[in-house]
Motif scaffolding. Structure first.
Motif, short mmCIF file in Angstrom:
data_model
loop_
_atom_site.label_atom_id
_atom_site.label_comp_id
_atom_site.label_asym_id
_atom_site.label_seq_id
_atom_site.Cartn_x
_atom_site.Cartn_y
_atom_site.Cartn_z
N THR A 65 33.04 -62.01 -5.24
CA THR A 65 32.08 -60.91 -5.37
C THR A 65 31.22 -61.08 -6.61
O THR A 65 31.63 -61.70 -7.60
CB THR A 65 32.80 -59.56 -5.45
OG1 THR A 65 33.68 -59.57 -6.59
CG2 THR A 65 33.61 -59.28 -4.19
N CYS A 66 30.01 -60.53 -6.55
CA CYS A 66 29.07 -60.61 -7.67
C CYS A 66 29.37 -59.47 -8.64
O CYS A 66 28.60 -58.51 -8.77
CB CYS A 66 27.64 -60.52 -7.15
SG CYS A 66 26.38 -60.81 -8.40
N SER A 67 30.51 -59.58 -9.33
CA SER A 67 30.99 -58.48 -10.17
C SER A 67 31.59 -58.95 -11.48
O SER A 67 32.16 -58.15 -12.23
CB SER A 67 32.06 -57.68 -9.40
OG SER A 67 33.07 -58.53 -8.89
N TYR A 68 31.44 -60.23 -11.78
CA TYR A 68 32.06 -60.82 -12.97
C TYR A 68 31.77 -60.01 -14.23
O TYR A 68 32.66 -59.74 -15.03
CB TYR A 68 31.56 -62.26 -13.13
CG TYR A 68 32.00 -62.96 -14.39
CD1 TYR A 68 33.21 -63.63 -14.44
CD2 TYR A 68 31.19 -62.98 -15.52
CE1 TYR A 68 33.61 -64.30 -15.59
CE2 TYR A 68 31.58 -63.64 -16.67
CZ TYR A 68 32.79 -64.29 -16.70
OH TYR A 68 33.18 -64.94 -17.84
N GLN A 69 30.54 -59.61 -14.41
CA GLN A 69 30.12 -58.95 -15.64
C GLN A 69 29.88 -57.45 -15.45
O GLN A 69 29.41 -56.76 -16.35
CB GLN A 69 28.83 -59.60 -16.17
CG GLN A 69 28.75 -59.69 -17.67
CD GLN A 69 27.89 -60.85 -18.13
OE1 GLN A 69 27.38 -61.63 -17.32
NE2 GLN A 69 27.74 -61.00 -19.43
N ALA A 70 30.21 -56.94 -14.28
CA ALA A 70 29.92 -55.54 -13.95
C ALA A 70 30.91 -54.60 -14.64
O ALA A 70 32.12 -54.82 -14.61
CB ALA A 70 29.97 -55.33 -12.44
N SER A 71 30.37 -53.54 -15.23
CA SER A 71 31.20 -52.50 -15.85
C SER A 71 30.36 -51.24 -15.98
O SER A 71 29.13 -51.30 -15.90
CB SER A 71 31.69 -52.93 -17.24
OG SER A 71 30.60 -53.00 -18.15
N VAL A 72 31.02 -50.11 -16.17
CA VAL A 72 30.29 -48.86 -16.37
C VAL A 72 29.40 -48.97 -17.61
O VAL A 72 28.24 -48.55 -17.61
CB VAL A 72 31.26 -47.68 -16.49
CG1 VAL A 72 30.52 -46.41 -16.91
CG2 VAL A 72 31.97 -47.44 -15.16
N ALA A 73 29.93 -49.56 -18.68
CA ALA A 73 29.14 -49.71 -19.91
C ALA A 73 27.93 -50.60 -19.67
O ALA A 73 26.85 -50.36 -20.23
CB ALA A 73 30.02 -50.30 -21.01
N GLY A 74 28.07 -51.60 -18.84
CA GLY A 74 26.95 -52.49 -18.56
C GLY A 74 25.83 -51.81 -17.79
O GLY A 74 24.66 -52.13 -17.98
N PHE A 75 26.20 -50.85 -16.93
CA PHE A 75 25.20 -50.09 -16.17
C PHE A 75 24.85 -48.79 -16.90
O PHE A 75 24.75 -47.72 -16.30
CB PHE A 75 25.73 -49.78 -14.77
CG PHE A 75 25.77 -50.95 -13.84
CD1 PHE A 75 24.60 -51.51 -13.35
CD2 PHE A 75 26.98 -51.52 -13.46
CE1 PHE A 75 24.63 -52.59 -12.48
CE2 PHE A 75 27.02 -52.60 -12.59
CZ PHE A 75 25.84 -53.14 -12.11
N LYS A 76 24.65 -48.88 -18.20
CA LYS A 76 24.48 -47.70 -19.03
C LYS A 76 23.23 -46.90 -18.70
O LYS A 76 23.14 -45.71 -19.03
CB LYS A 76 24.46 -48.10 -20.51
CG LYS A 76 23.38 -49.10 -20.88
CD LYS A 76 23.53 -49.57 -22.32
CE LYS A 76 22.51 -50.64 -22.67
NZ LYS A 76 22.71 -51.14 -24.05
N GLU A 77 22.23 -47.52 -18.05
CA GLU A 77 21.01 -46.77 -17.71
C GLU A 77 21.21 -45.88 -16.49
O GLU A 77 20.34 -45.08 -16.15
CB GLU A 77 19.86 -47.73 -17.45
CG GLU A 77 20.07 -48.67 -16.29
CD GLU A 77 19.01 -49.75 -16.22
OE1 GLU A 77 17.94 -49.47 -15.63
OE2 GLU A 77 19.24 -50.85 -16.75
N PHE A 78 22.37 -46.01 -15.84
CA PHE A 78 22.67 -45.19 -14.66
C PHE A 78 23.74 -44.16 -15.00
O PHE A 78 24.45 -44.28 -16.01
CB PHE A 78 23.17 -46.08 -13.52
CG PHE A 78 22.16 -47.08 -13.03
CD1 PHE A 78 21.18 -46.73 -12.13
CD2 PHE A 78 22.19 -48.39 -13.50
CE1 PHE A 78 20.24 -47.65 -11.69
CE2 PHE A 78 21.27 -49.32 -13.06
CZ PHE A 78 20.29 -48.95 -12.16
#
Length: 329
Positions: A65-78
């Protein structure tokens, strides 16, 4: 399905680099973003589907899956809710691509696709260092982050993906740079109910040490008493070290009486990283045919049994196609 497939000792072919293939084939300048490939979860989800399909058509048995770097903190603009939805969408995109491929394969629309069973999906989870965006997954230097900080980071992501566990065949903890983070993952997995089969793979600095400097053997020992861990090995490591590293891994597992466990191996293509220009020096990367040729040594290091083998950064569908041809002829 994944456990049934693991009952056969023949190798399984993993996909190759997601972000670098995304960047070159579909979407530019991902290395300049904090989310790296995960930014495409909202910018260009179709590109992610295309990457999965490219690897499946090249012969991959497993896509990540394309989720290696995905985190809530990483999507901080959402909002937090939207961030979680985007993270979970990485699983949906992989399963959709898998189903699309399997449908076309069953209909015979892709005659050049190698014969195999329905492909599997691995949930990609990078190390804490991946969200720092400073290369810490290759050093294990996390600054002031404590054991509990890193544990909370991994637990938050597993909690977000827990509703999707029935849609994935594996969890892949990838590019783990240190014994401490391996111990954190061990502590976490011991308390995860209904955990899918899991592998833990380490980034390594040479032919026997992980990136932070501990022996790979100690890192293997740290997580092999967790029932859900079915494989251990190396990824995002220079190919020149791989034959020795997976030989060490297989011997360590056998010496522990864990002959049923698998070795996982997906090195990068050997390209150097220019930290000033923030770009790969591709002239140092192995071409697809050379990568495929080297893979024969890697599978022979484990007697062509119980190995999940693929590629990481700067490997492409052509690398995976050549690898599969070398492994299976």
């Amino acid at each position: 399905m994944s456990l049934q497939r693991l009952s056969s000792p023949k190798p399984l072919i993993l996909d190759g680099g997601t972000a670098t293939h995304l960047e070159r084939a579909y979407h530019k300048n991902l290395t300049g973003t904090a989310l790296w490939s995960s930014s495409c979860l909202y910018q260009d989800p179709q590109a992610i589907r295309n990457v999965h399909l490219d690897y499946l058509r090249a012969g991959a048995d497993i896509i990540s899956t394309c989720s290696y770097q995905a985190s809530v903190a990483g999507f901080k603009e959402f909002t937090q809710t939207k961030a979680k939805e985007l993270m979970q969408s990485s699983v949906s995109l992989a399963t959709e691509a898998r189903d699309t491929f399997w449908d076309e394969y069953q209909k015979g629309e892709k005659e050049n696709s190698p014969r195999r069973d329905i492909p599997l999906v691995a949930l990609s989870l990078g190390p804490y260092g991946a969200i720092l965006c400073n290369g810490a997954e290759y050093t294990g230097d996390y600054g002031d982050a404590t054991f509990d900080d890193v544990l909370r980071f991994h637990k938050e992501r597993l909690d977000i993906y827990a509703p999707m566990f029935d849609q994935v065949d594996f969890i892949a903890f990838e590019t783990i740079p240190s014994l401490q983070e391996a111990n954190i993952i061990r502590e976490l997995l011991r308390n995860v109910p209904n955990c899918p089969p899991t592998w833990v793979s380490f980034s390594c600095r040479n032919s026997h040490l992980v990136s932070h400097g501990e022996p790979l053997t100690e890192c293997i020992n740290s997580c092999m008493d967790v029932p859900s861990v079915v494989a251990v090995g190396v990824n995002c490591t220079n190919p020149q070290y791989v034959e020795d590293l997976i030989g060490i891994t297989r011997r360590q597992l056998d010496d522990m009486g864990l002959v049923e466990k698998w070795v996982v191996c997906y090195p990068d293509a050997g390209a150097a990283w220019d930290d000033v220009r923030r770009e790969w020096i591709l002239s140092t990367a192995l071409p697809a045919d050379a990568f495929g040729t080297l893979s024969e040594k890697w599978v022979n290091a484990v007697d062509k049994k119980r190995i999940i083998i693929g590629g990481c950064c700067n490997t492409t569908p052509n690398h995976i196609r050549n690898l599969r041809l070398q492994v299976f002829g």
